[in-house]
Design a protein around this motif. Sequence first.
Motif, PDB file in Angstrom:
ATOM      1  N   GLN A  83       0.630  -8.666  -3.598  1.00  0.00           N
ATOM      2  CA  GLN A  83       0.765  -9.038  -2.186  1.00  0.00           C
ATOM      3  C   GLN A  83       1.006  -7.766  -1.369  1.00  0.00           C
ATOM      4  O   GLN A  83       1.933  -7.006  -1.636  1.00  0.00           O
ATOM      5  CB  GLN A  83       1.918 -10.037  -2.024  1.00  0.00           C
ATOM      6  CG  GLN A  83       2.138 -10.527  -0.601  1.00  0.00           C
ATOM      7  CD  GLN A  83       0.899 -11.154   0.018  1.00  0.00           C
ATOM      8  OE1 GLN A  83       0.264 -12.013  -0.586  1.00  0.00           O
ATOM      9  NE2 GLN A  83       0.541 -10.704   1.219  1.00  0.00           N
ATOM     10  N   VAL A  84       0.139  -7.524  -0.377  1.00  0.00           N
ATOM     11  CA  VAL A  84       0.255  -6.303   0.429  1.00  0.00           C
ATOM     12  C   VAL A  84       1.365  -6.455   1.476  1.00  0.00           C
ATOM     13  O   VAL A  84       1.496  -7.500   2.094  1.00  0.00           O
ATOM     14  CB  VAL A  84      -1.095  -6.021   1.133  1.00  0.00           C
ATOM     15  CG1 VAL A  84      -0.950  -4.920   2.165  1.00  0.00           C
ATOM     16  CG2 VAL A  84      -2.165  -5.664   0.113  1.00  0.00           C
ATOM     17  N   ASN A 123      -3.883  -9.844   3.343  1.00  0.00           N
ATOM     18  CA  ASN A 123      -3.766  -8.958   2.185  1.00  0.00           C
ATOM     19  C   ASN A 123      -4.631  -7.701   2.332  1.00  0.00           C
ATOM     20  O   ASN A 123      -5.327  -7.279   1.410  1.00  0.00           O
ATOM     21  CB  ASN A 123      -4.129  -9.711   0.905  1.00  0.00           C
ATOM     22  CG  ASN A 123      -3.094  -9.471  -0.178  1.00  0.00           C
ATOM     23  OD1 ASN A 123      -1.958  -9.097   0.119  1.00  0.00           O
ATOM     24  ND2 ASN A 123      -3.481  -9.657  -1.422  1.00  0.00           N
ATOM     25  N   TRP A 170      -3.348 -10.791  -7.908  1.00  0.00           N
ATOM     26  CA  TRP A 170      -3.469  -9.764  -6.862  1.00  0.00           C
ATOM     27  C   TRP A 170      -2.082  -9.425  -6.351  1.00  0.00           C
ATOM     28  O   TRP A 170      -1.250 -10.315  -6.179  1.00  0.00           O
ATOM     29  CB  TRP A 170      -4.311 -10.304  -5.691  1.00  0.00           C
ATOM     30  CG  TRP A 170      -5.744 -10.516  -6.039  1.00  0.00           C
ATOM     31  CD1 TRP A 170      -6.339 -11.711  -6.280  1.00  0.00           C
ATOM     32  CD2 TRP A 170      -6.762  -9.529  -6.197  1.00  0.00           C
ATOM     33  NE1 TRP A 170      -7.661 -11.529  -6.577  1.00  0.00           N
ATOM     34  CE2 TRP A 170      -7.961 -10.191  -6.524  1.00  0.00           C
ATOM     35  CE3 TRP A 170      -6.787  -8.123  -6.087  1.00  0.00           C
ATOM     36  CZ2 TRP A 170      -9.167  -9.526  -6.762  1.00  0.00           C
ATOM     37  CZ3 TRP A 170      -7.999  -7.457  -6.307  1.00  0.00           C
ATOM     38  CH2 TRP A 170      -9.158  -8.157  -6.641  1.00  0.00           C
ATOM     39  N   ASP A 172      -1.080  -8.151   6.771  1.00  0.00           N
ATOM     40  CA  ASP A 172      -0.275  -8.651   5.655  1.00  0.00           C
ATOM     41  C   ASP A 172      -0.760 -10.040   5.231  1.00  0.00           C
ATOM     42  O   ASP A 172      -0.917 -10.317   4.039  1.00  0.00           O
ATOM     43  CB  ASP A 172       1.214  -8.729   6.048  1.00  0.00           C
ATOM     44  CG  ASP A 172       1.843  -7.331   6.124  1.00  0.00           C
ATOM     45  OD1 ASP A 172       1.161  -6.364   5.719  1.00  0.00           O
ATOM     46  OD2 ASP A 172       2.991  -7.226   6.589  1.00  0.00           O
TER      47      ASP A 172
END
Length: 826
Positions: free
Chosen positions: A490-491, A567, A488, A564
Amino acid sequence: MYKKLLFFISISFSIIAQKSPKEFLGYELGDQFTYHHQIVDYAKHIATSNTQNFQWVSYGKTNERRELGQLIITSPGLQSKLDAIKRTHLQIINGETKATLETPLIINLSFNVHGNEAAGSEAALGLMYDLAIKYNELVQKMAGKSFVILLDPCINPDGREAYATQFNRKNYFAGGNPDPLDQEHFEGKVSGRYNHFLHDLNRDWAWQTQIESKQRISFYQSFMPMLHADFHEQSGQHSYYFPPAAKPYLNFISDGTKQLQESVGKSFSKLFDSKGWTYFTSEVYDLLYPSYGDTYPILNGALAMTLEQGGIKAGLSQKLNNGDTLHFSERVLHHRTLANDLVNWSLENAEQLKSVFYANHEKARNNPTNQFKVYVIPQDQIAKSKDLIDLLRKNRIEMGLAGKEFSAQQPYSFFDDKNILNYKVGANDLIISTFQSASPMAQVLLDPVIALEDSVTYDITAWNMFQIHGIKAYGLKEKLVPVNNFKWDQVKNILENDALGFYFLPQNPEDIELLLKAKKMGYEIVFNDLPLEKDGKKIEPGNFFIFSKNKSLKDFTPLIRLADAGNISLNSLKSFRFDKGADLGSEHFKYFQTPKVAVIANENFDTNQQGELAYFFKSNFKSTATYIHLNDFLTKPIDHYTHLFIPSSNFKLNEGELKTVQKWISNGGKLICFENSINSFLNAPFDLGKNLKELKDTTESKDIYVLRERNALSSTIGGNLLEVNLENSHPYGFRNQNSKTYILNTSNSLFASSGDFNPILKTGNSPKVNGFLGSKIKKQISNTVWFGSKEIGKGTISWFNFNPIFRSIPTQGQTILENILLYSNY
Ligand SMILES: [Zn+2]
């Protein structure tokens, strides 16, 4: 220093005399119920009695903070090499190296997964002692070959303790009362069968929703045993059950595994015959549902078995229908004797157990029995597949990106349940190749129809994970190799400088947590009830917009940090004006209200559902609920609750009480009924009986005796996946772009709806069914209602004709339940 250390090690390996369970506990096994802490203490005592070859490893804690652990018994010299052994073993499983004569046999025995089947843990104590005193004999039997025995004396400590404590409190006359009518034989709602959240851990192996399963299976997967034995108890009226298991079997169970099952069954028969103990085999306990303690290890290549002593609810003694009295000590003795026989048989058949286990994995890697060579999750479906991807990973299933484009011919579409003309695989599509050691697990979770040898089973018959999650995935006949592991992103959110706030569509529990926190911090939160468009970007209904009217709350940094960490991708809200739909000050934006939830609880209500609801609030909604006993319901005002849940039940409220509930709903309350609990609201003043008509089969049954069991199945409604139409413009249908969905149907009745009852989930004219549905029911299932609601004043009464949180398996049913809480102000 070096010398000193050696000296220290030599004394730390000294062997102290093992105390027998009686010497340690002060009573013979089977005379009392041993408390869980005593079980752990005794295991530790045995481990310290021979530290060179025995070790107690703690692998976790339960919800009620009890210790989970296993006694690891190895052949000489192995204790210090366990990490290397596990590493090499996994390499052999993955085909990276080959097994040799030195490769150890690894077996695992587990006890008391159902806490009230109490003979298991007592037998485990006896087995620990037996293995300790005959250790040298075991080593000789193996003639220099290596072994690892993993012994889990209690998989479900909270359940076992609940049972033992309840029994002791209800047992007034020491030694137990054999009269089956005595209160000590009745448990009530908090049955020790289940864990803290009233989940059945012997239905949770694949889903791993419960903390005990999560920790145990991670331990299990680090060892990947070649044999797993699961010790249970069944009704005290029954004798003893051991393998071979009943049909249906899953189709990939190899002949090698079947032969081992026969062989171990014969060893048990010989033992029981010699003792004069009766037993039965090949009936009732089948190998279909993937979350049992036998099926799951089989899916992982092992020989596995359920062992059932008669004795559930029998306390310390119980009079049986045939006039005999069954004593706890006999139940313990049977399990203990069989467990010893199983260890002996395993050591004698070590080479065969090893070779069948590794051959099963080799076959899985090179010649999988799955219907497809690869499963494809298109790039645009990956975000909504998070629960599924987590689940697959928890089960050792590897996946990666396609890496290149590929044109697949006539792939199977899971969503449409049929083959389509073609599908162009994109480089960023996620693919799961079936050529891997976990392919049987992938088959059972992802193939559309579970291959059966027969159809009589005592659990659900379908659980296709793509359909349950509404994911538009494909099954391909062509072979594709993933290029790398999928990760995934990372936001990292950055709001635009002039942003008034932000918006997002909640997908995961972390998103809901963010909403609840933002609300608590004083931000304004609204959601849109119709589609919007801004700068060419479409915004579907159900997005949440977070902003502030308060000047001191203009800083969104704390929320961005939370997003954050969770995510969660946020979108900047640059203006209250939208190009299409409505503007933020309009009626089409509704205020989010933090739910204040109560659940009506009672001993007679569906036990599991009460626990499943609690688990849902804890894990999905990151909040709490007040459990009000039915006797106390309406003795105090309920105005401050926004939502009231009633688990499946049969109870009656009087006219005055019904009017109070009706008034609460009119003022905005949301009442949510599960399954049978709707019956309490069929008459005045609710009169839902006018809206919901039960469809009953009135044809008379003329079954002959031997066919009774099978013919009863013709009326089976639940246990399958059922295709239903979803009214997704209704807020309860938000966050699902599709207009149809599959539900995990657990119902036992069918209803048609009419009038002002709004059916949000309803079958069409010829709904697709995956899994078993009774032949008589097939004719009636069209146009039936599965979830709906009726507006009363400012509030609603909603009703599920199935359990949307069944075993807490993540499904779209859970999404609907979340929607009822998220979008409650409309
Ligand atoms: Zn059991």
